[in-house]
Design a protein around this motif. Structure first.
Motif, short mmCIF file in Angstrom:
data_model
loop_
_atom_site.label_atom_id
_atom_site.label_comp_id
_atom_site.label_asym_id
_atom_site.label_seq_id
_atom_site.Cartn_x
_atom_site.Cartn_y
_atom_site.Cartn_z
N GLU A 95 0.91 -1.39 0.01
CA GLU A 95 -0.02 0.03 -0.15
C GLU A 95 0.79 1.24 0.04
OE1 GLU A 95 -2.40 -0.61 3.51
OE2 GLU A 95 -3.65 -2.09 2.54
N ILE A 96 1.86 1.10 0.68
CA ILE A 96 2.75 2.41 0.85
C ILE A 96 3.41 2.53 -0.33
CG2 ILE A 96 5.04 3.28 1.92
CD1 ILE A 96 4.07 1.85 4.60
N VAL A 97 3.90 1.64 -1.05
CA VAL A 97 4.82 1.78 -2.24
C VAL A 97 3.85 2.09 -3.44
CG1 VAL A 97 6.11 0.45 -3.97
CG2 VAL A 97 6.37 0.21 -1.82
N SER A 98 2.56 1.68 -3.39
CA SER A 98 1.61 2.08 -4.41
C SER A 98 1.40 3.53 -4.33
CB SER A 98 0.14 1.09 -4.20
OG SER A 98 -0.72 1.54 -5.17
N THR A 99 1.21 4.10 -3.00
CA THR A 99 1.01 5.29 -2.78
C THR A 99 2.07 6.15 -3.07
OG1 THR A 99 -0.35 4.68 -0.58
CG2 THR A 99 0.27 7.04 -1.04
N ILE A 100 3.32 6.03 -2.85
CA ILE A 100 4.30 6.63 -3.45
C ILE A 100 4.52 6.47 -5.02
CG2 ILE A 100 6.97 6.38 -3.69
CD1 ILE A 100 6.81 5.31 -0.64
N ASN A 101 4.28 5.53 -5.85
CA ASN A 101 4.18 5.18 -6.93
C ASN A 101 3.18 6.37 -7.72
OD1 ASN A 101 6.33 3.42 -7.00
ND2 ASN A 101 5.04 1.87 -7.13
N GLN A 102 1.97 6.40 -7.18
CA GLN A 102 0.93 7.16 -7.63
C GLN A 102 1.05 8.64 -7.62
OE1 GLN A 102 -3.16 6.76 -7.03
NE2 GLN A 102 -3.04 4.33 -7.37
N TYR A 103 1.85 8.92 -6.30
CA TYR A 103 2.24 10.28 -6.00
C TYR A 103 3.42 10.89 -6.84
CZ TYR A 103 5.15 13.93 -4.29
OH TYR A 103 5.87 15.27 -4.33
N GLU A 104 4.37 10.03 -7.18
CA GLU A 104 5.38 10.51 -8.02
C GLU A 104 4.86 10.61 -9.58
OE1 GLU A 104 9.30 8.77 -5.97
OE2 GLU A 104 8.53 7.47 -7.54
N THR A 105 4.08 9.83 -9.87
CA THR A 105 3.13 10.03 -11.17
C THR A 105 2.59 11.38 -11.26
OG1 THR A 105 3.26 7.79 -11.59
CG2 THR A 105 1.84 9.04 -13.14
N LEU A 106 1.85 11.56 -10.10
CA LEU A 106 0.88 12.66 -10.11
C LEU A 106 1.69 13.92 -10.18
CD1 LEU A 106 -1.93 13.42 -7.71
CD2 LEU A 106 -0.33 15.02 -8.04
N SER A 107 2.71 14.16 -9.60
CA SER A 107 3.66 15.14 -9.46
C SER A 107 4.20 15.62 -10.74
CB SER A 107 5.00 14.91 -8.24
OG SER A 107 5.54 13.94 -8.81
N GLN A 108 4.08 14.76 -11.71
CA GLN A 108 4.63 14.93 -13.04
C GLN A 108 3.45 15.29 -14.05
OE1 GLN A 108 7.87 15.59 -13.66
NE2 GLN A 108 8.24 15.13 -11.28
N ASP A 109 2.26 15.20 -13.54
CA ASP A 109 1.06 15.19 -14.54
C ASP A 109 0.66 16.72 -14.79
OD1 ASP A 109 -1.56 15.00 -15.82
OD2 ASP A 109 -2.23 13.35 -14.39
N TYR A 110 0.80 17.23 -15.97
CA TYR A 110 0.70 18.60 -16.37
C TYR A 110 -0.53 18.96 -16.35
CZ TYR A 110 -0.47 17.19 -21.01
OH TYR A 110 -1.00 16.43 -22.20
N LEU A 111 -1.58 17.74 -16.30
CA LEU A 111 -2.98 18.18 -16.32
C LEU A 111 -3.82 18.26 -14.97
CD1 LEU A 111 -4.13 15.32 -18.80
CD2 LEU A 111 -4.01 18.10 -19.42
N ILE A 112 -2.71 18.47 -13.93
CA ILE A 112 -2.90 18.68 -12.76
C ILE A 112 -2.56 19.89 -12.28
CG2 ILE A 112 -3.00 17.92 -10.40
CD1 ILE A 112 -3.15 15.08 -11.15
N ILE A 113 -3.00 20.97 -11.52
CA ILE A 113 -2.50 22.13 -11.14
C ILE A 113 -1.42 21.89 -10.18
CG2 ILE A 113 -4.64 23.49 -12.09
CD1 ILE A 113 -5.54 24.13 -9.20
#
Length: 347
Positions: free
Chosen positions: A254-272
């Protein structure tokens, strides 16, 4: 021995009892008495050297084992113990001190002598590998670990220590993704009918994973969590019936999944950017990284001000994207995301 045999035996017996109790310093004067009575008693001198090693009297230990290797150059044990004295002394120095490198060099020369005398014994190979790992020379560390595995001419569960060492090298070299490969290699060598060996191997992996996780909890290096997860996964594969390991594995996943999603989200240009900062805030909250409640409140207020200053349409589109593509991050603080949505709806 004809003159002092009984006295020597009593002194040796008492010294060995103290050594078994790890009362190394109290064994030293007893062994010295033995050597006064029997100066050429090498077994007593070897025990004295071990006592000096365990009490960190490195110079005395080196002196003892230099004498033993001079009079007994064909005894591998004495060369290994001399190497051990040098190696442990080196570990007391700071990373860049010249003395540290010289001591590791001396240790390797001694272990090499032990290898020359007992090429079938994996221990000195592995000790040499440890010195290279301490110097962050990962390629040499791996090469000597492989030599340790091949030392007795066969691959079996007795090579577990060397394989586990290779996992440690991969972790230190930030190549934790290779741990799974080594774990599979270990599994292929373990006998199916000896459950205790598999359980032992699983516990070693689990304990290593837990120790790494403890360090990861105090660090912003998310790769440490990935490494901890790899060790726990290996433990689970080795002993799938262990419920404790299974539970830890689920938590780490769960922790690694959260980290992976966060790192992808932080590079998502469609999210302010405000929501990217909010995701980082939620993750820091999850790991309890904030030093104080006022610090946490200041960060959160600043992030909310930035988000709510954005156009309503971009707030909603970012929220929807996070919900749909990054549900684990959204789940870190569902209430906070819902409150932002409600406030954004207010004209």
């Amino acid at each position: 021995m004809q003159k002092h045999g009984d006295e020597i035996k009593d002194l040796i017996d008492q010294a060995e009892k103290n050594i078994q109790l790890e009362e190394w310093s109290t064994a030293i004067p007893l062994l010295k008495q033995v050597l006064v009575l029997a100066p050429k008693m090498d077994t007593a001198r070897n025990l004295l050297g071990l006592c000096y090693i365990h009490t960190k009297n490195w110079d005395f230990a080196v002196k003892v084992y230099k004498a033993l290797t001079k009079t007994n150059p064909d005894v591998a044990l004495y060369w290994s113990n001399l190497g051990c004295a040098y190696k442990l002394q080196a570990e007391c120095f700071n990373k860049q001190e010249f003395s540290k490198f010289q001591l590791y060099h001396n240790a390797r020369e001694c272990y090499q002598q032990a290898v020359n005398l007992e090429s079938f014994n994996s221990v000195p190979y592995l000790e040499i590998a440890e010195t290279y790992l301490s110097e962050t020379n990962y390629s040499e560390a791996l090469a000597w670990a492989e030599l340790a595995i091949a030392a007795d001419g066969k691959a079996d569960y007795n090579d577990f220590e060397a394989l586990f060492f290779i996992c440690r090298v991969h972790f230190c070299n930030n190549q934790s993704h290779k741990i799974e490969v080594i774990a599979k290699r270990i599994i292929s060598l373990l006998p199916e009918n000896i459950l205790e060996i598999r359980q032992y191997a699983a516990n070693r992996f689990a304990n290593m994973g837990i120790e790494i996780a403890k360090s990861a909890a105090q660090s912003v290096d998310f790769n440490m969590w990935r490494a901890a997860f790899e060790f726990i996964k290996a433990a689970k594969n080795l002993d799938s019936s262990n419920l404790g390991i299974q539970q830890i594995c689920v938590k780490f996943e769960e922790i690694v999944s959260t980290i992976n999603q966060y790192e992808t989200l932080s590079q998502d240009y469609l999210i302010i950017q405000g929501f990217q900062r909010l995701a980082a805030f939620c993750l820091a909250d999850y790991f309890d990284f904030y030093d104080s409640a006022p610090e946490r409140k200041t960060f959160l207020n600043d992030i909310l001000t930035e988000i709510l200053a954005s156009p309503t349409s971009t707030i909603f589109s970012s929220l929807e994207r996070i919900k749909f593509y990054y549900p684990v991050v959204y789940g870190l603080n569902t209430e906070l995301f819902n409150r932002i949505e409600q406030v954004a709806c207010v004209p």
